[in-house]
Design a protein around this motif. Structure first.
Motif, mmCIF file in Angstrom:
data_model
loop_
_atom_site.group_PDB
_atom_site.id
_atom_site.type_symbol
_atom_site.label_atom_id
_atom_site.label_comp_id
_atom_site.label_asym_id
_atom_site.label_seq_id
_atom_site.Cartn_x
_atom_site.Cartn_y
_atom_site.Cartn_z
ATOM 1 N N ASN A 61 59.627 -62.244 139.527
ATOM 2 C CA ASN A 61 58.835 -61.048 139.795
ATOM 3 C C ASN A 61 57.340 -61.339 139.747
ATOM 4 O O ASN A 61 56.575 -60.813 140.566
ATOM 5 N N SER A 62 56.920 -62.161 138.803
ATOM 6 C CA SER A 62 55.482 -62.448 138.668
ATOM 7 C C SER A 62 54.943 -63.181 139.900
ATOM 8 O O SER A 62 53.780 -63.030 140.243
ATOM 9 N N ILE A 63 55.805 -63.931 140.543
ATOM 10 C CA ILE A 63 55.403 -64.684 141.732
ATOM 11 C C ILE A 63 55.513 -63.830 142.995
ATOM 12 O O ILE A 63 54.651 -63.901 143.872
ATOM 13 N N SER A 64 56.529 -63.002 143.085
ATOM 14 C CA SER A 64 56.798 -62.306 144.345
ATOM 15 C C SER A 64 56.188 -60.909 144.453
ATOM 16 O O SER A 64 56.257 -60.302 145.508
ATOM 17 N N VAL A 65 55.572 -60.409 143.390
ATOM 18 C CA VAL A 65 54.984 -59.072 143.449
ATOM 19 C C VAL A 65 53.814 -59.062 144.434
ATOM 20 O O VAL A 65 53.040 -60.004 144.508
ATOM 21 N N GLU A 66 53.757 -57.989 145.219
ATOM 22 C CA GLU A 66 52.699 -57.854 146.220
ATOM 23 C C GLU A 66 52.079 -56.468 146.121
ATOM 24 O O GLU A 66 52.695 -55.540 145.625
ATOM 25 N N GLY A 121 61.871 -57.173 145.471
ATOM 26 C CA GLY A 121 61.775 -56.005 146.341
ATOM 27 C C GLY A 121 60.372 -55.457 146.224
ATOM 28 O O GLY A 121 59.423 -56.212 146.007
ATOM 29 N N THR A 122 60.273 -54.169 146.301
ATOM 30 C CA THR A 122 58.967 -53.556 146.109
ATOM 31 C C THR A 122 58.588 -53.643 144.635
ATOM 32 O O THR A 122 59.441 -53.882 143.773
ATOM 33 N N LEU A 123 57.338 -53.401 144.361
ATOM 34 C CA LEU A 123 56.872 -53.398 142.976
ATOM 35 C C LEU A 123 57.680 -52.391 142.160
ATOM 36 O O LEU A 123 58.124 -52.706 141.050
ATOM 37 N N ILE A 124 57.923 -51.216 142.708
ATOM 38 C CA ILE A 124 58.697 -50.183 142.007
ATOM 39 C C ILE A 124 60.114 -50.676 141.736
ATOM 40 O O ILE A 124 60.647 -50.482 140.640
ATOM 41 N N GLU A 181 54.473 -44.353 140.326
ATOM 42 C CA GLU A 181 55.225 -43.268 140.956
ATOM 43 C C GLU A 181 54.641 -41.901 140.621
ATOM 44 O O GLU A 181 54.950 -40.934 141.283
ATOM 45 N N GLY A 182 53.875 -41.834 139.554
ATOM 46 C CA GLY A 182 53.268 -40.580 139.155
ATOM 47 C C GLY A 182 54.190 -39.672 138.371
ATOM 48 O O GLY A 182 53.805 -38.589 137.961
#
Length: 187
Positions: A61-66, A121-124, A181-182
C-alpha cells in the motif's frame, strides 16, 4: 513480621536456586510455566503469519498509493509496516524462547494468517482493507490475551503491547477514512 498468608505463594529462595540449575537445556522455560508449550507455539505461529501478511500489505500500500495525499498516506502505511514487523519479530522471538522455530515459510502463509493480504486499489479501498485487518487482529489478540491469562504472562503482556498498537493503527485508518470520505465507515 510476615504472616503465613504472605508466604503461601512465595517459593523458598534456595528452592528457586536449585530449580534454576535443573533442565538448563530448557533455557528460559521453567517448570513453573503453566501453559501448553506446543499450543502456545502454534498460536504464536499464527501471530507471526498475521503480522507478516500485515507487513506485506502495508508495504504494498505504501508503494502503490496514488493521489494528492499519497505521500503522507504512503508514509503512514510505511510506519504501520514497520510496527507490524516489530510485532512479527517479537512473536518469533517468543517462539524461540519456548523452544520452537518460527515459521516464515511463504508457502501456506495466507492460510496461517488471521488477516487477508488484500489488493491494491483506490486510497479508500486500501484504507478500508487495512481498517478491517486491524479490527480482525484486535479481536484475535483480545481472545489470545484472555486465553493466556495467568498461564503465560510473558506472552500475554507481549500481546497486550501489540494490541495497544493495533488499536492505534485502527484509529489512524478510521481517521484517514473519515478525512477522505467525510463520514465514518463504521456506525
Amino acid at each position: 513480621m510476615t504472616t503465613d498468608t504472605e508466604n503461601t505463594f512465595l517459593t523458598d529462595v534456595n528452592m528457586l536456586r536449585e530449580r534454576a540449575k535443573q533442565s538448563l537445556d530448557n533455557g528460559a522455560l521453567m517448570p513453573s510455566y503453566k501453559g501448553d508449550v506446543q499450543k502456545t507455539i502454534d498460536l504464536l505461529q499464527s501471530v507471526v503469519a498475521t503480522e507478516l501478511v500485515c507487513v506485506l500489505r502495508y508495504t504494498m500500500n505504501s508503494i502503490s498509493v496514488e493521489g494528492l495525499t499519497s505521500e503522507s498516506v504512503g508514509a503512514e502505511f510505511a510506519e504501520h509496516a514497520k510496527d507490524e514487523r516489530k510485532h512479527m519479530l517479537g512473536a518469533a522471538e517468543r517462539i524461540d524462547q519456548l523452544g520452537g522455530v518460527p515459521n516464515f515459510d511463504p508457502e501456506g502463509l495466507a492460510s496461517r494468517s488471521a488477516t487477508e493480504y488484500g489488493k491494491a486499489g483506490t486510497l479508500i479501498d486500501m484504507v478500508k482493507q487495512n481498517l478491517i485487518a486491524e479490527r480482525v487482529v484486535i479481536e484475535h489478540y483480545q481472545e489470545l490475551i484472555r486465553y493466556f491469562g495467568d498461564n503465560d504472562p510473558t506472552t500475554r503482556i507481549m500481546l497486550e503491547g501489540f494490541l495497544a498498537e493495533e488499536e492505534d493503527h485502527a484509529t489512524d485508518m478510521h481517521d484517514l477514512l473519515v478525512a477522505h470520505e467525510g463520514k465514518p465507515f463504521l456506525s
